[in-house]
Design a protein around this motif. Structure first.
Motif, mmCIF file in Angstrom:
data_model
loop_
_atom_site.group_PDB
_atom_site.id
_atom_site.type_symbol
_atom_site.label_atom_id
_atom_site.label_comp_id
_atom_site.label_asym_id
_atom_site.label_seq_id
_atom_site.Cartn_x
_atom_site.Cartn_y
_atom_site.Cartn_z
ATOM 1 N N GLN A 296 95.758 20.542 44.586
ATOM 2 C CA GLN A 296 94.761 20.174 43.576
ATOM 3 C C GLN A 296 93.871 19.022 44.056
ATOM 4 N N ALA A 300 89.848 19.360 44.937
ATOM 5 C CA ALA A 300 88.814 18.511 44.320
ATOM 6 C C ALA A 300 87.911 17.889 45.384
ATOM 7 N N SER A 304 83.918 19.346 46.153
ATOM 8 C CA SER A 304 82.822 18.384 45.986
ATOM 9 C C SER A 304 81.856 18.424 47.173
ATOM 10 N N ASP A 347 89.896 28.602 44.081
ATOM 11 C CA ASP A 347 88.611 27.904 43.982
ATOM 12 C C ASP A 347 87.472 28.647 44.682
#
Length: 420
Positions: A296, A300, A304, A347
């Motif tokens: 996780q 992230a 980004s 993702d």
């Protein structure tokens, strides 16, 4: 503190399996969650409760029996029938024989060791540069993790919880593409340096070579055919292949003696146990990954930077290239799959088959690149050529692999079209 302990032990050269297990123990102690100690052994054992893992020792045993039973030499002779007459024919023979071997052994290090001993002296005797001969053999070993069966695919399939048979199918087109790129490299080098002219077999010699190779060809047919037709699982195919290899080496070629079985079983058990222990240790290391929420946090960070799956895979390729230079490929698959695969799937909607093929091919590059470069030193030891000289001739092949990795990252259908 735990990541520092993990990195410190890796830099000290502690075996990866112990690094994983000791890091998990340290994490439990540091977190104060001592109840996890009670289930530590159970967690390790549960990591091995997967039927697919049986394929690993069985494929290793098949490779042992092939080498002992004289099948390797006959496969090389059969390769000569198809490409031996071209200019630079022996280099192409080396490549085609490596394709045959990749479809049977499934281990890059084992394949490099066998082929370096068999092909490098023969190429040198026919006038090829010794460094190029060794480099071609070493590069051929890179086919092993992609052309099925592949031990790395078995381990990845278990970790990713996807059908191993489908993972094997995902590697067929990339394997052929990689072999074609190596053939193009050999052709280009031959145009510049002028390879010796090859000689075609006479009709009787070609028929004889193919006839004596037919029994050995049953092994890849049994492995791939059984999986493609749905007759057998990869594990069952590996068991059938090892039985066929034994019977052919003993009853047909007469070079495999039953009294040699114990030593082959012992070598297989020792080599397989190291891999199995790594998988068991990786299962308890999963505690660290889960409690620290590593996927996780990394997701992230990466999301980004980019939301493009292709750019994500390019970033992953750079990370894996660095990791593969320091850690053994199989150990790296066990380490990295639980961290990066969830990010790729959740993702970026990347197929686990595409990710697995790209990861396994990338990580095996570390076999041939310093500072670790186990495959480079195996080739050097077996051929008597210094690693630096091999590396000097190897870079065009490594460049070809890099190009193929970019293509596989850009076009997912190359790895998913056969998996349905």
């Amino acid at each position: 503190m735990t990541p520092l302990i993990f990195a410190f032990k890796l830099l000290l050269g502690v075996p990866v399996a112990l690094v994983l297990a000791l890091t998990a123990i340290w994490y439990i102690w540091e977190s104060g969650n001592a109840v996890l100690f009670d289930s530590f052994a159970q967690k390790m054992f549960s990591g091995l409760e997967n039927y697919g893992l049986l394929a690993i020792p069985l494929f290793m045993l098949t490779g042992e029996m092939m080498n002992e039973g004289g099948m390797t030499r006959r496969l090389i002779n059969a390769a000569r029938v198809f490409v031996g007459g071209f200019r630079g024919g022996l280099a192409y023979i080396n490549l085609v024989a490596n394709m045959f071997m990749a479809a049977i052994i499934g281990s890059a290090t084992a394949q490099i060791a066998v082929m370096a001993r068999a092909m490098t002296p023969e190429m040198e005797a026919e006038g090829y540069d010794k460094g190029f001969a060794a480099a071609t053999t070493a590069a051929g070993g890179l086919l092993a993790p992609v052309i099925p069966p592949s031990m790395m695919f078995v381990i990845y399939g278990v970790l990713a919880q996807i059908p191993i048979g489908d993972m094997f199918l995902a590697g067929i087109l990339p394997g052929l593409l990689l072999a074609a790129s190596f053939a193009a490299v050999i052709f280009a080098i031959g145009m510049v340096s002028g390879f010796p002219k090859g000689e075609w077999f006479t009709k009787s010699e070609a028929l004889s070579a193919l006839f004596y190779c037919l029994p050995a060809a049953l092994i890849p047919i049994a492995i791939i055919g059984g999986i493609l037709l749905g007759i057998a699982t990869p594990t069952e195919s590996a068991a059938i292949a090892s039985l066929i290899a034994f019977l052919i080496g003993w009853l047909i070629y007469g070079e495999l003696k039953p009294q040699a079985l114990f030593e082959m079983f012992r070598r297989t058990a020792v080599n397989a146990s190291m891999i199995i222990f790594m998988i068991a240790a990786a299962n308890v290391f999963g505690w660290v990954i889960i409690y620290e929420a590593l996927p996780q946090k990394l997701a992230a960070l990466i999301t980004s930077v980019t939301s493009d799956p292709f750019l994500f895979l390019l970033i992953v390729n750079l990370i894996l290239l660095f990791v593969g230079m320091l850690i053994d490929g199989i150990a790296a698959v066990i380490l990295i799959s639980p961290i990066l695969l969830p990010i790729a799937m959740n993702d970026y909607d990347i197929s686990p088959y595409q990710f697995g093929v790209v990861m396994c091919l990338n990580l095996v590059l570390g076999l041939l690149t310093p500072p670790v470069g186990v495959g480079l030193y195996i080739t050097s030891s077996m051929s008597g050529v210094k690693p630096g000289r091999i590396l000097k001739s190897l870079w065009p092949f490594l460049l070809a692999v890099a190009i193929i990795l970019v293509i596989l990252s850009r076009f997912p259908w190359l790895t998913t079209v056969l998996t349905g």
